[in-house]
Design a protein around this motif. Sequence first.
Motif, mmCIF file in Angstrom:
data_model
loop_
_atom_site.group_PDB
_atom_site.id
_atom_site.type_symbol
_atom_site.label_atom_id
_atom_site.label_comp_id
_atom_site.label_asym_id
_atom_site.label_seq_id
_atom_site.Cartn_x
_atom_site.Cartn_y
_atom_site.Cartn_z
ATOM 1 N N GLN A 42 0.849 -1.187 0.000
ATOM 2 C CA GLN A 42 0.000 0.000 0.000
ATOM 3 C C GLN A 42 0.895 1.251 0.000
ATOM 4 N N GLY A 43 0.585 2.190 -0.862
ATOM 5 C CA GLY A 43 1.369 3.422 -0.904
ATOM 6 C C GLY A 43 2.421 3.419 -2.001
ATOM 7 N N ASP A 44 2.851 2.233 -2.406
ATOM 8 C CA ASP A 44 3.816 2.147 -3.508
ATOM 9 C C ASP A 44 3.117 2.318 -4.847
ATOM 10 N N ILE A 45 3.872 2.711 -5.842
ATOM 11 C CA ILE A 45 3.343 2.717 -7.196
ATOM 12 C C ILE A 45 3.617 1.345 -7.798
ATOM 13 N N CYS A 46 2.578 0.735 -8.283
ATOM 14 C CA CYS A 46 2.694 -0.616 -8.819
ATOM 15 C C CYS A 46 3.541 -0.593 -10.089
ATOM 16 N N GLN A 47 4.653 -1.320 -10.084
ATOM 17 C CA GLN A 47 5.603 -1.253 -11.191
ATOM 18 C C GLN A 47 5.433 -2.391 -12.199
ATOM 19 N N HIS A 48 4.753 -3.451 -11.779
ATOM 20 C CA HIS A 48 4.701 -4.629 -12.638
ATOM 21 C C HIS A 48 3.319 -5.255 -12.714
ATOM 22 N N THR A 49 3.091 -5.895 -13.836
ATOM 23 C CA THR A 49 2.005 -6.853 -13.913
ATOM 24 C C THR A 49 2.658 -8.212 -13.699
ATOM 25 N N PHE A 50 2.075 -9.003 -12.808
ATOM 26 C CA PHE A 50 2.657 -10.304 -12.494
ATOM 27 C C PHE A 50 1.863 -11.413 -13.154
ATOM 28 N N PHE A 51 2.588 -12.346 -13.719
ATOM 29 C CA PHE A 51 1.950 -13.567 -14.211
ATOM 30 C C PHE A 51 2.384 -14.697 -13.291
ATOM 31 N N VAL A 52 1.420 -15.420 -12.754
ATOM 32 C CA VAL A 52 1.752 -16.485 -11.807
ATOM 33 C C VAL A 52 2.055 -17.778 -12.556
ATOM 34 N N GLU A 53 3.298 -18.142 -12.519
ATOM 35 C CA GLU A 53 3.778 -19.362 -13.173
ATOM 36 C C GLU A 53 3.490 -20.573 -12.291
ATOM 37 N N HIS A 54 3.698 -20.359 -11.013
ATOM 38 C CA HIS A 54 3.468 -21.443 -10.050
ATOM 39 C C HIS A 54 3.270 -20.818 -8.672
ATOM 40 N N GLY A 55 2.253 -21.274 -7.953
ATOM 41 C CA GLY A 55 2.007 -20.743 -6.622
ATOM 42 C C GLY A 55 0.689 -19.985 -6.550
ATOM 43 N N LEU A 56 0.605 -19.074 -5.592
ATOM 44 C CA LEU A 56 -0.654 -18.365 -5.344
ATOM 45 C C LEU A 56 -0.411 -17.003 -4.703
ATOM 46 N N TRP A 78 -2.733 -16.873 -13.887
ATOM 47 C CA TRP A 78 -3.445 -15.603 -13.727
ATOM 48 C C TRP A 78 -2.472 -14.444 -13.766
ATOM 49 N N PHE A 79 -3.004 -13.336 -14.260
ATOM 50 C CA PHE A 79 -2.280 -12.078 -14.162
ATOM 51 C C PHE A 79 -2.804 -11.326 -12.952
ATOM 52 N N ILE A 80 -1.928 -10.607 -12.307
ATOM 53 C CA ILE A 80 -2.389 -9.750 -11.218
ATOM 54 C C ILE A 80 -1.540 -8.496 -11.191
ATOM 55 N N SER A 81 -2.183 -7.391 -10.837
ATOM 56 C CA SER A 81 -1.505 -6.094 -10.845
ATOM 57 C C SER A 81 -2.505 -5.067 -10.335
ATOM 58 N N ASP A 82 -2.008 -3.945 -9.811
ATOM 59 C CA ASP A 82 -2.926 -2.843 -9.613
ATOM 60 C C ASP A 82 -2.843 -1.987 -10.870
ATOM 61 N N ARG A 83 -3.672 -2.325 -11.831
ATOM 62 C CA ARG A 83 -3.629 -1.681 -13.147
ATOM 63 C C ARG A 83 -3.769 -0.166 -13.030
ATOM 64 N N GLY A 84 -4.636 0.258 -12.143
ATOM 65 C CA GLY A 84 -4.844 1.697 -11.966
ATOM 66 C C GLY A 84 -3.571 2.382 -11.523
ATOM 67 N N SER A 85 -2.974 1.855 -10.478
ATOM 68 C CA SER A 85 -1.738 2.432 -9.954
ATOM 69 C C SER A 85 -0.623 2.393 -10.997
ATOM 70 N N GLN A 86 -0.505 1.270 -11.675
ATOM 71 C CA GLN A 86 0.567 1.094 -12.645
ATOM 72 C C GLN A 86 0.424 2.059 -13.822
ATOM 73 N N TYR A 87 -0.776 2.180 -14.314
ATOM 74 C CA TYR A 87 -1.000 3.000 -15.492
ATOM 75 C C TYR A 87 -0.923 4.496 -15.180
ATOM 76 N N PHE A 88 -1.564 4.887 -14.081
ATOM 77 C CA PHE A 88 -1.624 6.319 -13.758
ATOM 78 C C PHE A 88 -0.485 6.781 -12.840
ATOM 79 N N LYS A 89 0.394 5.848 -12.509
ATOM 80 C CA LYS A 89 1.534 6.157 -11.621
ATOM 81 C C LYS A 89 1.072 6.754 -10.293
ATOM 82 N N GLN A 90 -0.017 6.192 -9.803
ATOM 83 C CA GLN A 90 -0.537 6.639 -8.506
ATOM 84 C C GLN A 90 -0.166 5.638 -7.424
ATOM 85 N N PRO A 91 -0.018 6.105 -6.183
ATOM 86 C CA PRO A 91 0.217 5.169 -5.077
ATOM 87 C C PRO A 91 -0.938 4.177 -4.996
#
Lengths: 195, 195
Positions: A42-56, A78-91
């Motif tokens: 929380q508070g960081d700017i999301c830098q990556h979209t993650f693809f889960v190869e193995h795990g949860l 699955w892909f996971i990311s805070d798309r909003g934060s990543q795209y708009f460079k918001q915390p």
Amino acid sequence: MNSFRFTNFLTSNIEIDQAMIEHIVQKCVTKIVEKGTFLLQQGDICQHTFFVEHGLLRQFSIDSKGKEHIIQFAPENWFISDRGSQYFKQPSSYFIQALEDTTVLLLDEAFILHLSKVSPAFLEFNNKLLHNHILHLQTRITQLLSATAEERYLHFIKMYPDILWRVPQTLVASYLGITPESLSRVRKELAQKQK
Amino acid sequence: MNSFRFTNFLTSNIEIDQAMIEHIVQKCVTKIVEKGTFLLQQGDICQHTFFVEHGLLRQFSIDSKGKEHIIQFAPENWFISDRGSQYFKQPSSYFIQALEDTTVLLLDEAFILHLSKVSPAFLEFNNKLLHNHILHLQTRITQLLSATAEERYLHFIKMYPDILWRVPQTLVASYLGITPESLSRVRKELAQKQK
DNA sequence: CGCCGAGTTGAACTGAATCAAGAAACGTGG
DNA sequence: CCACGTTTCTTGATTCAGTTCAACTCGGCG
């Protein structure tokens, strides 16, 4: 081989030549993290979209009273990311954390934008992911607005049958927006109906 | 002039020459509908993204018990659509209806795809819209998971102050996921705290 | 063995829903 | 411009789903 699933996923979701897939996969960073590790705080700017190869993984927020609320789980493929934060460079308002030892592939925003420019197929693919994400979020809102705890639980086990066996019930409860005690009672009710 | 706001919106959100904007605007169909008209019905495949030039729309679902649940409002300068249904050509779970006499501009999926191909700026614009939409949906989920009726109401009037004055309270209640009676009590509580 | 976290169960409580009735506001036609 | 019916809003009484708090069970694991 840490990108087996990702390669497969791309192959079956993009109309694209094998060379391009190789190119994409090779530019992705693989990260192996152990259970409990945070990939986003929380508070960081999301830098990556993650693809889960193995795990949860799980994405969750912590509210003003200190309670956790799980927004989504991300198992294999699955892909996971805070798309909003990543795209708009918001915390970001969210945490992303590993619930098991997990292998993820990292796609940063710049790489996504680059690929979208050079490969129309990838652009299309990313578009599909975005629309899919929207579809999921909308379904979740509808559930929260209109379904009871029991209905939401039944919907959950239909949608994510495997996750039920991989995480403690308390996390499922957090996803459903109810307390662990309530979930325990819902399950008891359902078990009795079965008979 | 039925596309004043749309032209303005594009101008201030895309880095694009005026000629292209003219081109886009001219290809859009303008539709003037009166209060109560449905622009999308549950079960239909959503054919258009609507831009609200003037008036007010709502997107809502009807659950198994016959209750309405408002997913979002769309006043002037907003886009609204069932993106999932439109993109994946799936039957929609939602209705879109005019709450006032409303002027909308229609963008169909083919046109959006076409523009995305010929104009990188438009592509970028559409991408921004998608990400913005995701941001909104996520915020809404977090609210539903973690905030009380009163907190959600306060959040609502902060986010959409004008809508409060334009629709009956019963619709606001439906958006918040509570009954009209509960909303009335929440408002009473707040009024007393004010004193 | 004994501890510890996860799950269960019970009892009391609470926020919101439901049901019902009345008051206020609104628009439509005469 | 008023009268009437309809919708909207409020208020009260009751019910209910889910929370809270606390105690207890169970299965692993050091």
